[in-house]
Enzyme design. Structure first.
Site, PDB file in Angstrom:
ATOM      1  N   ASP A   1       0.856  -0.963   0.015  1.00 48.54           N
ATOM      2  CA  ASP A   1       0.076  -0.093  -0.032  1.00 48.54           C
ATOM      3  C   ASP A   1       1.092   1.328  -0.151  1.00 48.54           C
ATOM      4  O   ASP A   1       1.659   1.514   1.138  1.00 48.54           O
ATOM      5  CB  ASP A   1      -0.857  -0.009   1.221  1.00 48.54           C
TER       6      ASP A   1
ATOM      7  N   ALA B   1     -13.297  -6.514  -2.698  1.00 50.81           N
ATOM      8  CA  ALA B   1     -13.084  -5.130  -2.824  1.00 50.81           C
ATOM      9  C   ALA B   1     -13.815  -4.730  -3.981  1.00 50.81           C
ATOM     10  O   ALA B   1     -15.108  -4.314  -4.012  1.00 50.81           O
ATOM     11  CB  ALA B   1     -11.548  -4.673  -2.986  1.00 50.81           C
ATOM     12  N   ARG B   2     -13.300  -4.689  -5.312  1.00 52.56           N
ATOM     13  CA  ARG B   2     -13.958  -4.382  -6.529  1.00 52.56           C
ATOM     14  C   ARG B   2     -13.693  -4.961  -7.620  1.00 52.56           C
ATOM     15  O   ARG B   2     -12.259  -5.573  -7.804  1.00 52.56           O
ATOM     16  CB  ARG B   2     -13.563  -2.815  -6.817  1.00 52.56           C
TER      17      ARG B   2
ATOM     18  N   ASP C   1     -16.085 -11.956  -4.007  1.00 55.30           N
ATOM     19  CA  ASP C   1     -17.635 -11.167  -3.503  1.00 55.30           C
ATOM     20  C   ASP C   1     -18.127 -10.032  -4.573  1.00 55.30           C
ATOM     21  O   ASP C   1     -18.932  -9.718  -4.677  1.00 55.30           O
ATOM     22  CB  ASP C   1     -17.620 -10.474  -2.347  1.00 55.30           C
TER      23      ASP C   1
ATOM     24  N   GLU D   1     -22.170  -7.311 -12.658  1.00 51.20           N
ATOM     25  CA  GLU D   1     -23.081  -7.473 -11.667  1.00 51.20           C
ATOM     26  C   GLU D   1     -24.408  -7.341 -12.193  1.00 51.20           C
ATOM     27  O   GLU D   1     -24.745  -6.026 -12.525  1.00 51.20           O
ATOM     28  CB  GLU D   1     -22.570  -7.114 -10.452  1.00 51.20           C
TER      29      GLU D   1
ATOM     30  N   HIS E   1     -21.927  -9.991  -3.882  1.00 52.74           N
ATOM     31  CA  HIS E   1     -21.613  -8.686  -3.218  1.00 52.74           C
ATOM     32  C   HIS E   1     -22.007  -8.411  -2.119  1.00 52.74           C
ATOM     33  O   HIS E   1     -22.846  -7.316  -1.979  1.00 52.74           O
ATOM     34  CB  HIS E   1     -21.898  -7.796  -4.450  1.00 52.74           C
TER      35      HIS E   1
ATOM     36  N   GLY F   1     -20.397  -6.584   2.975  1.00 53.16           N
ATOM     37  CA  GLY F   1     -20.478  -5.702   4.011  1.00 53.16           C
ATOM     38  C   GLY F   1     -22.021  -5.865   4.588  1.00 53.16           C
ATOM     39  O   GLY F   1     -22.351  -4.954   5.295  1.00 53.16           O
ATOM     40  N   ALA F   2     -22.646  -6.751   4.273  1.00 50.82           N
ATOM     41  CA  ALA F   2     -24.050  -7.125   4.642  1.00 50.82           C
ATOM     42  C   ALA F   2     -24.241  -7.781   6.038  1.00 50.82           C
ATOM     43  O   ALA F   2     -24.069  -8.812   6.039  1.00 50.82           O
ATOM     44  CB  ALA F   2     -25.054  -7.674   3.494  1.00 50.82           C
TER      45      ALA F   2
END
Length: 350
Positions: free
Chosen positions: A198, A257-258, A282, A287, A306, A309-310
């Site tokens: 990072d 992530a994406r 995920d 999508e 996806h 985060g749910a």
């Protein structure tokens, strides 16, 4: 004087959560609520006019915003058309990690401050990442599917078919923000060695729980790669055929992530060839996943739609974060999570 607030919730961040959080934060001012329920996630989000990942239509939002000063939402589309039609609107609070469904340039011109809820799903996504990692390493979904179909497969216990352990593995994290740092902390408890790439993180920020390395070194040393970077021109497609080939044989890639960070065709090639042991996703390049996608037929992939985060905690945290900025706005205080603070400056033109 009563401030009118529109709660434009959906079937995850519920209107009751949004209005309840604001009511707890704002106890010394008169507010009134109206509500609009957007169809997400029953209907997938998508592009609405010039903004992405939005739910509902411009026209229904315009109708609901008439006379409204504050909107609290997760997915409503804040577009040029909406802004022109709703001159009383001054604060648009988006209860997600970033204001992707808002036209920030137009909002600033129209004097509308836009806030978000960074970190709302960090714990949930980190936990999901660990779950996906373990599921791919130990082939939990595949073995469950066989047993559910009435098949007991002893060949899963053969040496060439069994997976690695987290203890003693080296896990490379691409990105070390709110989610990546939590994943690193969890991995320490499993006895894994953690590497981080990072460019924005310092050695001091790693607090001894990970080692900062260059990208090429992370690829060469890691048994597992997990992605936690934002999508930028520099990170789009950062894991492609060349990077996958640089991984050790039998490695695993996890992406919560994406989808744009990863070349999924190259990954399917590596799974088909046996270079990779498995993968877990995920997020996806498109999508929902198209029916013809290779991801649906390539072996040893674990997938979820996806929803990393749910969690109920995420929805509650999201409502609480935006409600706190509603209170700050009403009290004339600086907003904590504003993407365009210049929108509230006295001298502005719409």
């Amino acid at each position: 004087m009563t401030t009118r607030i529109l709660a434009a919730g959906d079937h995850f961040v519920l209107n009751d959560l949004l209005t309840g959080a604001v009511a707890k934060e704002v106890t010394d001012r008169s507010v009134s609520f109206t509500e609009l329920t957007l169809p997400w996630p029953v209907v997938p989000f998508g592009r609405v006019a010039e903004v992405d990942e939005a739910s509902g239509t411009e026209d229904e939002l315009i109708e609901a915003l008439q006379g409204v000063e504050i909107c609290i939402t997760q997915m409503a589309p804040l577009t040029e058309k909406v802004l022109k039609a709703c001159p009383k609107l001054k604060l648009f609070c988006i209860s997600r990690g970033g204001p992707v469904n808002a036209n920030l340039e137009a909002a600033t011109r129209h004097g509308v401050a836009v806030t978000s809820a960074p970190g709302r799903n960090a714990a949930a996504t980190a936990e999901h990442t660990l779950g996906m990692m373990l599921a791919a390493m130990r082939r939990i979904p595949q073995t469950n599917a066989d047993l559910s179909a009435g098949t007991w497969r002893g060949d899963y216990y053969m040496y060439e078919n069994v997976g690695p352990e987290l203890e003693g593995s080296t896990v490379g994290l691409v990105g070390y923000g709110a989610i990546g740092s939590r994943v690193a902390r969890m991995l320490q408890g499993f006895g894994a060695t953690v590497l981080v790439h990072d460019p924005y993180v310092t050695e001091d920020a790693l607090t001894g729980q990970a080692e900062k390395v260059e990208f090429d070194e992370l690829l060469a040393r890691s048994n597992v790669i997990t992605l936690h970077a934002r999508v930028t021109p520099e990170t789009t497609g950062m894991i492609g055929a060349e990077q996958i080939a640089a991984l050790q044989p039998g490695s695993i890639i996890v992406n919560c992530a994406r989808g744009a960070l990863l070349d999924y065709d190259a990954l399917c090639d590596a799974l088909d060839s046996g270079h990779l042991f498995g993968a877990a996703f995920d997020v996806f390049p498109e999508e929902p996943i198209p029916a013809a996608s290779r991801l649906l037929t390539t072996p040893n992939i674990v997938m979820t739609p996806h929803l990393a985060g749910a969690s109920k905690a995420t929805a509650n945290k999201a409502a609480q974060i935006v409600a706190a900025d509603v209170r700050r706005y009403l009290n004339g205080e600086p907003l904590a999570n504003c993407a365009n603070p210049e929108a509230l400056m006295p001298a502005r033109t719409a």
